[in-house]
Scaffold this active site. Structure first.
Site, PDB file in Angstrom:
ATOM      1  CG  HIS A 214      -2.038  -1.035   1.059  1.00  0.00           C
ATOM      2  ND1 HIS A 214      -3.226  -0.807   0.409  1.00  0.00           N
ATOM      3  CD2 HIS A 214      -2.079  -2.341   1.461  1.00  0.00           C
ATOM      4  CE1 HIS A 214      -3.970  -1.894   0.432  1.00  0.00           C
ATOM      5  NE2 HIS A 214      -3.297  -2.832   1.061  1.00  0.00           N
ATOM      6  CE  LYS A 245      -3.910  -3.361  -2.326  1.00  0.00           C
ATOM      7  NZ  LYS A 245      -3.789  -4.705  -2.921  1.00  0.00           N
ATOM      8  CB  THR A 274       1.372 -19.880 -10.944  1.00  0.00           C
ATOM      9  OG1 THR A 274       1.045 -20.515  -9.720  1.00  0.00           O
ATOM     10  CG2 THR A 274       0.267 -18.910 -11.302  1.00  0.00           C
ATOM     11  CB  THR A 360     -11.488  -7.204   6.156  1.00  0.00           C
ATOM     12  OG1 THR A 360     -11.976  -8.098   5.142  1.00  0.00           O
ATOM     13  CG2 THR A 360     -10.419  -6.317   5.549  1.00  0.00           C
TER      14      THR A 360
END
Length: 409
Positions: A214, A245, A274, A360
């Site tokens: 963040h 983000k 993956t 959360t």
């Protein structure tokens, strides 16, 4: 056995607690961020809770890079990097991220969640007899990665450096140690004590693992995060970040020493098995990172609008956590009221703010998490403030700001 009945009972329990998650069907309008169309009604809404903090998902430089990559390299990656080869766009992106964080190497994952889970589970397993010290408010992806590593785990109280020091002192100095923590904690908006934790890590011979998800793109002279802003990137052994983000696309990454990154690359199932991110995503991310390396004005505008909204909400009596970051949590304290407040804002004011409930955040600290961007004007901030004053009054939401601060501490 009626399995569907068991599934329905599990969901019914969540609904009874008032924390059932309803997804809002939105269609973002390219070039008009933060506007979107609510598909159920066809009305235009203003989005107040996106993690696309700087609107880079809409930026022309990102969109053009992605379109060019599709035209020249196609849509998909073709498989895992081991089987299908590594497309050039992802190599360029890893080189850019290593440069951004001033590290020897970087490694791309399909998401920030996968990056944390794969890296921490691998490091804890590779380092025999390791102990991982984890901040109590670490993201679920970090918690799950640590759990999967099989390493011994010690949880220190959130941002409590003294408690961390005591835990470190309790462990044999010869054992490998990892301290896992975050720079910006996304729900409360506070900042980790990077300098103090790095000093403890040096004293106790521990590896530092810093989640800058963040913060990347938004802090520091080149957007490398809080560690860069504080002049501490060289003190941190591994930096984990996201491309989903501030950079506006999708994917996660780690950056660190060549040996560390190679160990994860060579052994992490979450990486090896993956399919890699497509060339267009890598190209768009690379363009975004490169752009934000020199976009200090965008970061300044972002902080300015966050401060503007905080001031307006506080003056209007809305109980917010007074954070040192761009995240603005407006406290509600009840899951049912939180959902009702979100619904009223959307239905009557055409403002989208998703309710944030347990798990959360802790029960009793339910909130509306606001993330103003440089594109939210002063007029938009004033309109949101007026709407929230009306909604809080109509729902009789009473939540003391000081009490809010105590509950999240």
């Amino acid at each position: 056995m009626n399995y569907d009945a068991l599934f329905e009972a599990a969901v019914a329990e969540i609904k009874a607690e008032g924390r059932y998650r309803v997804f809002t069907n939105l269609e973002r309008k390219a070039g008009e961020f933060p506007k979107a169309i609510a598909r159920r009604t066809g009305e235009e809404v203003t989005v107040w809770c996106a993690n696309d903090y700087l609107g880079m998902g809409q930026h022309p430089v990102v969109r053009e890079a992605m379109k060019h990559a599709i035209d020249t390299m196609g849509a998909g990656a073709g498989g895992t990097r081991n089987i299908s080869g590594t497309h050039h766009a992802i190599v360029e992106l890893e080189e850019t991220l290593a440069e951004l964080h001033q590290k020897e190497a970087a490694l791309i994952f399909t998401s920030g969640y996968v990056a944390n889970e794969a890296a921490l589970s691998t490091l804890g397993a590779v380092l025999s007899d390791a102990v991982i010290f984890s901040d109590a408010q670490n993201h679920a992806s970090m918690i799950h990665g640590i759990r999967q590593s099989g390493a011994e785990k010690k949880v220190f109280r959130h941002n409590d450096v003294d408690h961390l020091a005591k835990l470190l002192a309790s462990v044999d100095i010869r054992r490998p140690k990892i301290i896992a923590f975050e720079s910006v904690y996304s729900m409360d908006g506070d900042i980790g004590h990077i300098r103090e934790i790095c000093a403890l890590a040096r004293h106790y011979h521990a590896l530092t693992y810093l989640d800058e998800v963040h913060a990347v793109g938004m802090y520091g002279p080149r957007g490398a995060g809080i560690a860069e802003r504080e002049g501490l990137m060289g003190e941190v052994d591994l930096i984990q970040g996201t491309l989903a983000k501030a950079y506006g696309v999708i994917g996660g990454y780690i950056a660190g020493s060549r040996a560390l990154v190679d160990a994860v690359r060579s052994t992490a199932p979450g990486f090896i098995f993956t399919t890699s991110i497509p060339p267009a995503v890598a190209a768009g991310a690379n363009a975004s990172v490169r752009h934000l390396m020199t976009a200090q004005a965008d970061r300044a505008a972002h902080q300015r609008q966050a401060a503007t909204l905080k001031t307006m909400l506080k003056q209007a009596g809305i109980p917010i956590l007074d954070t040192p970051t761009h995240i603005v949590p407006a406290m509600v304290g009840d899951p049912v009221l939180c959902k009702k407040a979100s619904d009223l804002l959307l239905e009557e004011y055409r403002m989208y703010v998703q309710p944030i409930n347990y798990p959360t955040v802790r029960r009793g600290t339910e909130r509306l998490r606001l993330t103003p961007t440089p594109f939210h004007t002063d007029a938009m901030c004033a309109a949101l403030t007026d709407a929230m004053v009306d909604v809080y009054a109509r729902l009789n939401i009473r939540y003391d700001a000081a009490d809010a601060a105590r509950k999240v501490a």
